[in-house]
Design an enzyme around this catalytic site. Structure first.
Site, PDB file in Angstrom:
ATOM      1  N   LYS A  45       0.841  -1.207   0.000  1.00 16.63           N
ATOM      2  CA  LYS A  45       0.000   0.000   0.000  1.00 16.63           C
ATOM      3  C   LYS A  45       0.873   1.253   0.000  1.00 16.63           C
ATOM      4  O   LYS A  45       2.081   1.162   0.258  1.00 16.63           O
ATOM      5  CB  LYS A  45      -0.919  -0.020   1.226  1.00 16.63           C
ATOM      6  CG  LYS A  45      -0.196  -0.042   2.559  1.00 16.63           C
ATOM      7  CD  LYS A  45      -1.114  -0.466   3.684  1.00 16.63           C
ATOM      8  CE  LYS A  45      -0.357  -0.476   5.003  1.00 16.63           C
ATOM      9  NZ  LYS A  45      -1.132  -1.091   6.087  1.00 16.63           N
ATOM     10  N   TYR A 273      12.424  31.289   7.201  1.00 13.98           N
ATOM     11  CA  TYR A 273      11.115  31.753   7.675  1.00 13.98           C
ATOM     12  C   TYR A 273      11.068  31.844   9.196  1.00 13.98           C
ATOM     13  O   TYR A 273      11.576  30.979   9.898  1.00 13.98           O
ATOM     14  CB  TYR A 273      10.016  30.792   7.210  1.00 13.98           C
ATOM     15  CG  TYR A 273       9.695  30.929   5.746  1.00 13.98           C
ATOM     16  CD1 TYR A 273       9.247  32.135   5.209  1.00 13.98           C
ATOM     17  CD2 TYR A 273       9.850  29.844   4.897  1.00 13.98           C
ATOM     18  CE1 TYR A 273       8.956  32.249   3.858  1.00 13.98           C
ATOM     19  CE2 TYR A 273       9.548  29.950   3.542  1.00 13.98           C
ATOM     20  CZ  TYR A 273       9.107  31.159   3.031  1.00 13.98           C
ATOM     21  OH  TYR A 273       8.826  31.270   1.700  1.00 13.98           O
TER      22      TYR A 273
HETATM   23  C1  LIG Z   1      -0.349  -2.042   6.671  1.00 15.85           C
HETATM   24  C2  LIG Z   1      -0.890  -3.291   7.198  1.00 15.85           C
HETATM   25  C3  LIG Z   1      -0.049  -4.398   7.376  1.00 15.85           C
HETATM   26  C4  LIG Z   1       1.443  -4.349   7.136  1.00 15.85           C
HETATM   27  O1  LIG Z   1       2.076  -3.854   8.285  1.00 15.85           O
HETATM   28  P1  LIG Z   1       3.667  -3.898   8.470  1.00 15.85           P
HETATM   29  O2  LIG Z   1       3.832  -3.701   9.931  1.00 15.85           O
HETATM   30  O3  LIG Z   1       4.238  -2.782   7.675  1.00 15.85           O
HETATM   31  O4  LIG Z   1       4.117  -5.219   8.031  1.00 15.85           O
HETATM   32  C5  LIG Z   1      -0.631  -5.578   7.788  1.00 15.85           C
HETATM   33  N1  LIG Z   1      -1.954  -5.656   8.036  1.00 15.85           N
HETATM   34  C6  LIG Z   1      -2.783  -4.608   7.892  1.00 15.85           C
HETATM   35  C7  LIG Z   1      -4.238  -4.774   8.191  1.00 15.85           C
HETATM   36  C8  LIG Z   1      -2.285  -3.390   7.484  1.00 15.85           C
HETATM   37  O5  LIG Z   1      -3.106  -2.351   7.352  1.00 15.85           O
END
Ligand SMILES: *Cc1c(COP(=O)(O)O)cnc(C)c1O
Length: 381
Positions: A45, A273
């Protein structure tokens, strides 16, 4: 990811280098750690945690992962456009209006409610299309999932035993993997009890673990799959976890920008800034070609370090949208416009890890990787 007409590295203002061979080695080490029957759900993702989905997907496919996990339908669709036929799981609840796309692209939602099942059922039935789903059980995260203590409604059982909705997985998710091992253990137990109570058919994917929660001992576990994100990219938690150390994963991402200008300022000059820094000595400043729109948080102002020719320098003043400054008064070698600045990665003998970069940014590790924005070109080695 942004494909730029700029072929010459030296003309890029900020870029990320991804070492795909190191990704291959990480995946091989993770898969060696998992028992052979455990399916590897590769979580990609948020553009593969900022590493660029298309290239990462190709390597993961070649490494033999069993499924992909994404956050939403858009990301799922992007995977299907690469002609991937493996299961693609949508890890967060699906919007009612996304449902037709689930069918069109054969994406597998995580289901948490009767309403979702009713929507799926009605679309499936109306269009005579079958859909596969994973059931999400909330064992204490308080987010998606059927609450583990609530009896599963008769309608749920009816939908799942009907002709249109095929149950292919059951999952839960842990909330305190790094902060509370006892709570993780409790969540595991609740999940296993739930599975014991309702039972499940052979062939159904059972999964609970994400990266930092992978267990050593699968012998007594009902699980036969794991969702793995962070570890693939070679990033670990702040604290040392023995099994992660033993995996010896390699970071695969380096983050660079350039010096765009070098100048001398006298004593007493407010820099940047809101005059967050004021020169206390005749100061040599390097103006940099990246800012918060590239992924360098304003929390890094007056705080973070970056490297030029292997030497660390501190950010001077507030990080702006497209620029930041370093105090390079103590530079051991002359620094010029065009020189490379390392935010994450190795430079000579020195290294800034992603965890250190996150610390400067007040971000958690996944957040800082995702914050490296789309205008930062991904360059693959
Ligand atoms: C993002 C996500 C993962 C992966 O998590 P990591 O700790 O990066 O391995 C696994 N399960 C769900 C439901 C997630 O949203």
């Amino acid at each position: 990811m942004s494909s730029s007409p700029i072929a010459n590295h030296r003309a890029l203002r900020s870029w990320v280098e991804i070492d795909l061979a190191a990704l291959d080695r990480n995946i091989a080490r993770i898969r060696r750690y998992l028992p052979p029957y455990v399916r590897h759900i590769a979580v990609v993702k948020a553009d593969a945690y900022g590493h660029g989905m298309p290239s990462v997907i190709l390597r993961l496919l070649r490494a033999g992962v069993d499924a992909f996990g994404v956050a939403n339908v858009q990301e799922g669709l992007q995977i299907r456009e690469q002609d991937v036929t493996l299961p693609v799981l949508i890890l967060s609840p699906v919007l009612p209006d996304e449902i037709p796309l689930l069918f069109e692209y054969q994406l597998t939602p995580f289901v948490s409610s009767v309403d979702e099942l009713a929507h799926l059922q009605s679309w499936a039935c109306g269009h005579e299309r079958i859909i596969s789903v994973h059931l999400k059980i909330d064992t204490g995260m308080g987010r998606a999932g059927f609450w583990y203590e609530d009896p599963l409604q008769e309608e749920v059982k009816k939908y799942l035993s009907g002709p249109w909705i095929r149950l292919t997985g059951i999952a839960t998710h842990f909330s305190c993997v790094c902060s509370d091992k006892t709570y993780t253990k409790l969540q595991r137990q609740r999940f296993h009890d739930w599975l014991g109570h309702y039972g499940c058919d052979a062939g159904i994917w059972i999964h609970e673990s994400s990266s930092f929660a992978l267990q050593d001992d699968w012998k007594d576990s009902p699980c036969n799959a794991a969702r793995i994100g962070a570890l693939q990219y070679g990033v670990g938690p702040d604290s040392q976890v023995p099994f992660i150390q033993a995996l010896a994963l390699e970071p695969i991402l380096s983050f660079y920008s350039r010096v765009s200008l070098v100048k001398m300022l006298p004593v007493g000059v407010p820099v940047g800034y809101d005059a967050m820094a004021v020169t206390r000595r005749p100061t040599r400043i390097a103006v940099l070609s990246a800012g918060y729109a590239d992924g360098i948080s304003t929390s890094a102002s007056n705080r973070a370090e970056a490297m030029i020719y292997g030497q660390r320098f501190r950010v001077f003043g507030r990080v702006a949208m497209d620029q930041a400054m370093l105090d390079i008064t103590d530079a051991k070698v002359p620094i010029h416009a065009g020189d490379r600045v390392t935010w994450i990665g190795r430079d000579g003998e020195n290294e800034i890890t992603a965890n250190e970069f996150c610390y400067w940014s007040n971000h958690i590790i996944r957040e800082c990787l995702c914050s490296i924005s789309a205008r930062v070109q991904r360059v693959y080695k």
